[in-house]
Enzyme design. Structure first.
Site, PDB file in Angstrom:
ATOM      1  CB  SER A 191      -0.863  -0.122   1.189  1.00 21.19           C
ATOM      2  OG  SER A 191      -2.156   0.946   1.118  1.00 21.19           O
ATOM      3  CD  GLU A 311      -5.530  -4.412  -3.422  1.00 16.03           C
ATOM      4  OE1 GLU A 311      -5.519  -4.030  -2.534  1.00 16.03           O
ATOM      5  OE2 GLU A 311      -4.454  -5.051  -4.181  1.00 16.03           O
ATOM      6  CG  HIS A 405      -5.598  -2.569   0.679  1.00 15.04           C
ATOM      7  ND1 HIS A 405      -4.898  -2.498  -0.523  1.00 15.04           N
ATOM      8  CD2 HIS A 405      -4.936  -1.689   1.605  1.00 15.04           C
ATOM      9  CE1 HIS A 405      -4.033  -1.679  -0.224  1.00 15.04           C
ATOM     10  NE2 HIS A 405      -4.025  -1.013   1.021  1.00 15.04           N
TER      11      HIS A 405
END
Length: 519
Positions: A191, A311, A405
């Protein structure tokens, strides 16, 4: 380093540190790589720490950078320990062989957290499993939020990224004393950590420091300077101070964090909003990192990049945003179109590919493809000689989270059955999947070959968690072709004029309906 089984000691450029033996691995925590970034050094580039005499204890994690806590909705899935103290520019080292000259591969890890949260003390980032498998693992703390990424007229940009570069220089100089090879350094993160990795490997000032890079769920990108300025101005208005580093430095640190968190609640990964991010600065980041990397920056650096299948579910499920997006229907879809700067042909194409999908899935996959998968495709297309791409597809045992995610982290670190990883994965995560994924990362860090073919015109993607690990060719090509057919630029290629008023209108409607309350 001495190999005393009771207390391993290593000499850094600024003094000796004493670590611990834990399960056959030598661990050193909280080693300062720069001076505390407060007082006269606040909002300034990092400077070396003061040298020390004797052996400094490195048995515990060092202080974490100032940061607001996660909301209750997100805290049930993500842990984020806080360690008090000013000496927050520190790092940790796990090594299997505490002997200079061992020349082991090195993996430097940058944590996620939207550049506002996270730290090296998050339990899932424990480097023991990498050290167990022959890798010297280093994790880094750096400045966050307004301290690290605020944009002011009286201070240099990107101090948090400058911290990371200082840590990387430290590793290059010092890791040999911990058994590492300074010529075999892999830089990676997830990320925000992946976005930082992309910016650093593209930076001319980092050339020669990194041999390989791992980008998990984050593309090389910069944030529009006006977007960061808006965040700073909104904080300044709330604080009733000028939007300058000098004025912000005089504000109580706790109050600064509370205002930052409050203003940040107005943003969303789906619909944007005010946020902190890396900006082009004419210095450390002279141009857009994606453009630089596809134009030949960082020659010889191998890349491993990828995403999770769902995600968006970490962005939408906590706090009930998933259901609200489905209820809002066309309004939410219009917001996604404005966010992605596309016309109606793109969502119609997604609907044709997913006829049974709800609005939230259409919106989530559109935004994920636009912001993440398309730039990573473009990156791999520009570096076919050295790029490997993966997708993580195993669905979480937590209700409705899917392959969201950050879920892959417990598998990359081979710790999916640990309590911290179970917060997101649920119970009974498959051990064989963790072994397969972790093994691929170890192979990549060690010799640059994770175990499947390099990226080429067939677009090979290694899929983890959808049956046995296998290679699929072009699994996202149909969706990404919709953007090309529509002539829509990706986020990495810059903004399209005229989209801001539409986006503000849609965001306003969603905000009034409570759909943006997320953190």
């Amino acid at each position: 380093m001495t190999a005393d089984r009771e207390n391993p000691v290593a000499r850094t450029p600024y003094g000796a540190v004493g670590g611990r033996w834990e399960q056959g691995v030598a661990v050193f925590r909280g080693i300062p790589y720069a001076a505390p970034p407060f007082g006269p050094r606040r909002f300034r580039p990092p400077v070396p720490p003061e040298p020390w005499d004797g052996v400094r204890d490195a048995g515990a994690f060092g202080p974490t950078a100032p940061k607001p806590p996660y909301s209750e909705a997100f805290a049930q899935y993500l842990s984020d320990p806080t360690v008090p103290g000013d000496d927050c520019l520190n790092l940790n080292v796990w090594t299997p062989d505490p002997a200079p000259g061992a020349r082991l591969p090195v993996f430097v890890w940058l944590h996620g957290g939207a550049l506002t949260r996270g730290s090296s003390a998050v339990p899932v980032y424990d480097g023991r499993t990498f050290a167990r498998d022959g890798v010297v693992f280093v994790s880094v703390n750096h400045r966050l939020g307004v301290e690290g990424y605020g944009l002011f007229p009286d201070a240099p940009a990107n101090p948090g990224l400058r911290d990371q570069l200082a840590a990387l220089h430290w590793v290059h100089e010092a890791v040999g004393a911990f058994g590492g090879d300074p010529d075999r350094i892999t830089l990676g993160g997830q990320s925000a950590g992946a976005i930082s990795t992309g910016a650093l490997i593209a930076a001319p000032r980092a050339r020669g420091l990194v041999r390989r890079a791992v980008l998990q769920s984050g593309p090389p990108e910069t944030t529009d300077r006006d977007k960061v300025r808006r965040m700073v101005r909104r904080m300044a208005n709330r604080l009733k101070v000028p939007a300058t580093a000098e004025a912000f430095a005089a504000v109580d640190r706790g109050q600064l964090l509370r205002v930052q968190a409050d203003i940040g609640r107005l943003g969303s990964p789906i619909l944007g909003g005010p946020a902190f991010g890396i900006v082009t600065d004419g210095d450390l980041v002279p141009r857009d990192p994606l453009e630089a990397l596809t134009d030949g920056a960082a020659p010889g650096v191998d890349l491993l990049a990828g995403w999770t299948r769902d995600e968006y579910r970490l962005w939408l499920v906590p706090g009930g945003l998933l259901d609200r997006v489905d209820r809002l229907g066309a309004v939410a879809l219009a917001g996604a179109m404005a966010r992605c700067r596309c016309g109606g042909e793109v969502p119609r194409g997604y609907r044709a590919l997913r006829p049974d999908a709800g609005t939230s899935e259409i919106v989530g996959q559109m935004v994920t493809d636009h912001l993440l998968r398309a730039p990573l495709h473009r990156l791999a297309d520009g570096r076919t000689e050295s790029s490997y791409v993966y997708e993580f597809a195993w669905p979480s045992g937590r209700p409705r989270m899917g392959a969201c995610h950050a879920l892959e982290l417990g598998f990359v670190f081979d710790s999916a059955d640990e309590p911290d990883a179970r917060r997101l994965a649920g119970e009974d995560a498959p051990r064989e999947l963790a072994a397969a994924m972790h093994g691929a990362w170890v192979r990549f860090v060690s010799d640059g070959a994770p175990g499947w073919e390099r990226w080429d015109e067939r677009h090979p993607v290694r899929v983890f968690g959808d049956g046995e690990p296998h290679t699929a060719h072009g699994p996202r090509d149909r969706e990404l072709a919709l953007w090309a057919a529509a002539g829509t630029v990706t986020a990495a290629e810059g903004p399209v004029s005229g989209s801001a008023p539409e986006l503000r209108s849609v965001v306003g409607r969603l905000r009034r309906g409570g759909a943006l309350r997320r953190s």
